[in-house]
Motif scaffolding. Structure first.
Motif, PDB file in Angstrom:
ATOM      1  N   LEU A 165       0.854  -1.179   0.000  1.00 19.39           N
ATOM      2  CA  LEU A 165       0.000   0.000   0.000  1.00 19.39           C
ATOM      3  C   LEU A 165       0.893   1.233   0.000  1.00 19.39           C
ATOM      4  O   LEU A 165       1.820   1.340   0.795  1.00 19.39           O
ATOM      5  CB  LEU A 165      -0.896  -0.004   1.246  1.00 19.39           C
ATOM      6  N   PHE A 166       0.632   2.147  -0.915  1.00 20.60           N
ATOM      7  CA  PHE A 166       1.346   3.416  -1.000  1.00 20.60           C
ATOM      8  C   PHE A 166       0.319   4.508  -0.763  1.00 20.60           C
ATOM      9  O   PHE A 166      -0.769   4.463  -1.341  1.00 20.60           O
ATOM     10  CB  PHE A 166       1.970   3.559  -2.385  1.00 20.60           C
ATOM     11  N   PHE A 167       0.625   5.478   0.108  1.00 17.91           N
ATOM     12  CA  PHE A 167      -0.385   6.485   0.422  1.00 17.91           C
ATOM     13  C   PHE A 167       0.229   7.785   0.906  1.00 17.91           C
ATOM     14  O   PHE A 167       1.391   7.849   1.293  1.00 17.91           O
ATOM     15  CB  PHE A 167      -1.374   5.950   1.465  1.00 17.91           C
ATOM     16  N   ASP A 168      -0.596   8.811   0.884  1.00 19.52           N
ATOM     17  CA  ASP A 168      -0.244  10.121   1.410  1.00 19.52           C
ATOM     18  C   ASP A 168      -0.288  10.018   2.926  1.00 19.52           C
ATOM     19  O   ASP A 168      -1.344   9.768   3.510  1.00 19.52           O
ATOM     20  CB  ASP A 168      -1.242  11.146   0.894  1.00 19.52           C
ATOM     21  N   GLY A 169       0.849  10.189   3.579  1.00 15.93           N
ATOM     22  CA  GLY A 169       0.944  10.044   5.035  1.00 15.93           C
ATOM     23  C   GLY A 169       0.131  11.061   5.814  1.00 15.93           C
ATOM     24  O   GLY A 169      -0.093  10.879   7.016  1.00 15.93           O
TER      25      GLY A 169
END
Length: 194
Positions: A165-169
């Motif tokens: 999962l890659f996401f805006d922290g």
């Protein structure tokens, strides 16, 4: 990496996939196009931005329609705050044409400008507890072992071994392990620099 770098990698991946679909080795494409194997390899692996004449030469050699070639290439400007990748969606990549036993899987390629990177291995104990947090920058997680649920904003994702999962922290988030076994997560932080 900026958006043009991202497109360069997409172009290279597409050229390589089409070449392999046709059944040509790198040397065959080099011979038919009049370009060097080294240059084509660099283009296919996103290491070099091809000049327009070089790109058109490769597209013509592969008997492709120029507008069809570019039709499904896209930028990442429509980022909705996260990218979930299931293990089944990873792409096999052969970075070195003549290598044996080096099996790369492209998990994610996403352009992020002006950031530093921090990599951690997180062991998430059974029923561990923590409030949601936000971080400045982006995060990428890869589930090495176990199964977890990942709360991200209003979404909750069920992740299994090998999912990522890659996401805006900046979106409030927390991983949860409701199982009896520990989970192990590779966490990569891309901290935005001013």
């Amino acid at each position: 990496m900026n958006n043009s770098d991202y497109l360069t990698i997409q172009i290279g991946n597409k050229l390589k996939a089409i070449r392999k679909e046709i059944g040509w080795k790198l040397g065959e494409l080099a011979e038919k196009s009049g370009m060097s194997m080294a240059m084509i390899s660099k283009i296919e692996n996103g290491r070099v931005i091809p000049t327009l004449p070089s790109l058109l030469q490769l597209i013509q050699t592969l008997n492709l329609n120029v507008s069809d070639f570019f039709a499904d290439l896209k930028s990442e400007n429509d980022f909705k705050g996260y990218i979930l990748r299931k293990k089944s969606e990873y792409t096999s990549v052969n970075k070195e044409e003549e290598s044996i036993g080096y099996e790369y899987e492209m998990i994610l390629n996403y352009p992020i400008e002006k950031s530093s990177m921090e990599i951690s291995l997180l062991t998430l104990k059974s029923h561990a507890e923590r409030a949601r947090v936000s971080t400045a920058g982006f995060e990428y997680i890869y589930l090495v072992k176990g199964t977890i649920s990942y709360e991200l904003g209003s979404e909750t994702f069920q992740l299994e071994e090998g999912d990522s999962l890659f996401f805006d922290g900046n979106i409030p988030h927390v991983p949860k392990n409701e199982n009896t076994e520990d989970a192990v997560i590779l966490v990569v932080y891309f901290i935005t620099l001013n």
